[in-house]
Design an enzyme around this catalytic site. Structure first.
Site, PDB file in Angstrom:
ATOM      1  N   ILE A 171      35.967  44.659  33.476  1.00  0.00           N
ATOM      2  CA  ILE A 171      37.138  45.093  34.237  1.00  0.00           C
ATOM      3  C   ILE A 171      38.401  44.350  33.801  1.00  0.00           C
ATOM      4  CG2 ILE A 171      38.161  45.194  36.544  1.00  0.00           C
ATOM      5  CD1 ILE A 171      35.332  45.829  37.591  1.00  0.00           C
TER       6      ILE A 171
ATOM      7  N   GLU B  48      42.996  30.525  35.621  1.00  0.00           N
ATOM      8  CA  GLU B  48      42.051  29.419  35.425  1.00  0.00           C
ATOM      9  C   GLU B  48      41.326  29.526  34.095  1.00  0.00           C
ATOM     10  OE1 GLU B  48      38.109  30.863  37.802  1.00  0.00           O
ATOM     11  OE2 GLU B  48      39.964  30.691  38.912  1.00  0.00           O
TER      12      GLU B  48
ATOM     13  N   GLY C 132      37.221  30.192  41.311  1.00  0.00           N
ATOM     14  CA  GLY C 132      38.627  30.131  41.699  1.00  0.00           C
ATOM     15  C   GLY C 132      39.108  31.330  42.481  1.00  0.00           C
TER      16      GLY C 132
END
Length: 613
Positions: free
Chosen positions: A214, A233, A331
């Site tokens: 995705i 991140e 995250g």
């Protein structure tokens, strides 16, 4: 000037049984160093190894080392690690990535030593943590000893990635490649999700994204955007094409302008070469990159994260499949929170609508037994599947359920609506589930530029009940009289529900909306009602007064004609008040012909669709 290196580790002088060691993770695990420890492990037992996601050969969780090591991971990855966690030979500790460093600094998980993979020292004696600064820098700062694998294949990365050779207690030298992860092939489902997600990204936005199909598909569809920034991140190979396209300039960023900011990279050698000595890409510890208040310093921050399932209230499961822990919190919550409080920010959860060859819906009426919530229903703004974008912020439980049913796989929508009735308050008149318009194709949302303003054309659906009410009450009495031939005083919820609950495979209802964050406003509606007895349909439209004269009605009518032609409908009919000259003009411009009925107050117009070229 040559910089001298510390001696090889004397393990018995540095550690003892029962101690806790940090192991560098992601794509930069120091495998040779771990093997060196294993080769010199006589007399050691019960050593705890804490780490992030560890790619590649996680040999320390093999059954043969169960008495020597006990792994404690913050993010599960790979079959061997999952099996070890399932069997109790390894532990999983759920924690926000931004907060892991505090576990080291406050003594919750005090570290006896940090085992890290670093580049050779430069002329000033500085080694780089390379592709995995993440929590490794925090571990280095908080450990009693730093034991390094000096590796010429570790890239030298800019930012806060450096440790001086004098800070290293002991080391070995090993020429060992970083783990490479090939970009996954993008299938049709990921392609459609990527297209929808890209529609939520405006020029000048700053992006966070993960790894997988995705994100790869999304970044592919952002190559024609302008002045994007990256504060994420992690980096993957997906950024290579995006950077090459010129879409990323970072100049509109309001935090670290001009720089790509990250904490670790996972990809192929091509990516590792890209970040090597690249001053435009800076690596910082996760405690800094993922800190929600730092994320929010980027205006128009767009966080794109994935999920395993989402229930109809908006709760997001991302680290477990039922009782089986699959990955980690990572995250996601850090960036969802940061994007939510960013000026103009958007927090997006993107996932396929089904799993296991379309036998299981990932949009679920309730969470699977044992599944844990990573992102709460109060945090989620958008949920995107290959069937569209569900906007949840500020929506009631009923509205959320209808939004999420709309983006579920069509074969599960009826079942999900029935499940909603059992657990959430849904009025008796909410009978129909959302349906798609096949003629619109895979992407049911079309972006429109109308006189410099951005709008979307899409099917009207049951989640629009309140929006249609607001649209109705925005009209003047004159507009209502011209549209309905009388002055209706009320648009009840039940009436509005009936108007937005359309079987789009028979009748068709389209709307043009403006979306500002999670606020969606209907500006025009066009529809036709099918008459099977003579294969005809009656067409009508209405436009918000402030938008009249901008061509919205013409766009809707043109699309309705195209759909009617595709369905091989013979004739379209419209009934218009004789004094409504602008509407009559629009119909006549689309080749509708007047029929003279003898009543000048009403005009009947007909289009023979079957005769159109």
């Amino acid at each position: 000037m040559a910089i001298g290196l510390p001696s090889e580790p004397d393990w018995k002088a540095l550690i003892k049984s029962g101690c806790r060691l940090f192991v560098g993770g992601n794509a930069s695990v120091p495998y040779a160093l771990i093997q060196h420890l294993i080769d010199n492990s006589d007399g050691f037992s019960d050593i705890e190894l804490v780490h992030m996601l560890a790619l590649g050969d996680t040999r320390w969780v093999n059954d043969e080392y169960k008495n020597l090591f006990k792994a404690n991971t913050f993010f599960i990855g790979g079959q061997a690690m999952r099996q070890a966690v399932d069997e109790g030979r390894a532990d999983y500790t759920p924690v926000f990535l931004s907060e892991i460093s505090s576990l080291f600094s406050d003594g919750t998980l005090s570290l006896d030593a940090a085992l890290v993979n670093v580049s050779p020292p430069d002329e000033f004696g500085y080694c780089s943590l390379g592709a995995a600064v993440d929590i490794a820098m925090s571990a280095v700062r908080q450990s009693k000893y730093v034991i390094a694998q000096i590796n010429p294949q570790v890239p030298r990365t800019a930012g806060h990635s450096y440790i001086h050779v004098s800070e290293i207690t002991a080391c070995i030298e090993a020429n060992e490649p970083l783990v490479e992860v090939m970009p996954p092939p993008i299938d049709s489902v990921a392609e459609r999700i990527g297209q929808y997600v890209s529609m939520l990204v405006d020029d000048g936005a700053t992006l966070q994204f993960g790894i997988g199909k995705i994100p790869s598909a999304t970044l592919k569809y952002l190559c024609h955007h302008k002045d994007l920034g990256i504060h994420s991140e992690m980096l993957t190979d997906s950024i290579i094409e995006l950077l090459a396209s010129g879409a990323v300039t970072n100049k509109k960023k309001t935090f670290h302008p001009g720089k790509v900011v990250t904490s670790f990279a996972i990809g192929t050698r091509k990516l590792y070469d890209l970040i090597d000595n690249n001053p435009h890409i800076e690596f910082y510890p996760s405690s800094y990159v993922n800190k929600p208040t730092n994320v929010a310093k980027n205006d128009n921050m767009v966080a794109i994260n994935s999920a395993l399932e989402v229930d109809l209230t908006g709760q997001v499961v991302a680290d477990s499949l039922g009782y089986d822990f699959y990955s980690g919190i990572g995250g996601q919550v850090d960036f969802v929170t940061g994007a939510s409080i960013s000026k103009g920010g958007k927090a997006i959860i993107a996932l396929p609508s089904t799993a296991k060859n379309e036998t299981i819906s990932r949009i679920t009426p309730r969470l699977a037994e044992g599944a844990g919530v990573v992102t709460s229903r109060g945090n989620v703004q958008y949920v995107v599947t290959e069937y569209g974008i569900a906007s949840l912020k500020g929506k009631s439980i009923r509205e959320r359920a209808l939004e999420l049913i709309r983006v579920a796989h069509p074969k599960f929508r009826s079942q999900l609506l029935e499940e909603v009735r059992q657990h959430y308050w849904v009025p008796h008149y909410q009978e129909k589930y959302p349906t798609d318009i096949p003629e619109l194709g895979a992407i049911q949302l079309k972006r429109l530029n109308i006189q410099g303003e951005k709008f979307y054309m899409r099917p009207l659906n049951p989640a629009d009940e309140r929006r249609l009410q607001e649209f109705f009450y925005s009209h003047t009495k004159e507009t209502l009289r011209l549209r309905y031939n009388y002055d209706p005083k009320q648009m009840s919820r039940e009436k509005s529900c009936n108007l937005v609950s359309v079987d789009q495979t028979s009748d068709v209802a389209l709307c043009i909306v403006r979306q500002e964050g999670s606020r969606i406003t209907i500006h025009a509606v066009g529809r036709f009602y099918y008459n099977a007895s003579n294969n005809s349909c009656e067409v009508a439209f209405v436009t918000r007064e402030t938008q009249q004269g901008k061509g919205m009605a013409s766009r809707l009518l043109n699309e309705l004609i195209r759909i009617a032609k595709a369905r091989e409908i013979n004739q379209m009919v419209a009934y218009v008040r004789g004094e409504n000259t602008p509407m009559i003009t629009i119909f006549e411009q689309m080749q509708f012909k007047r029929l003279f009925t003898g009543d000048p107050s009403d005009v009947e117009l007909v289009l023979n669709v079957s005769e159109l070229p």
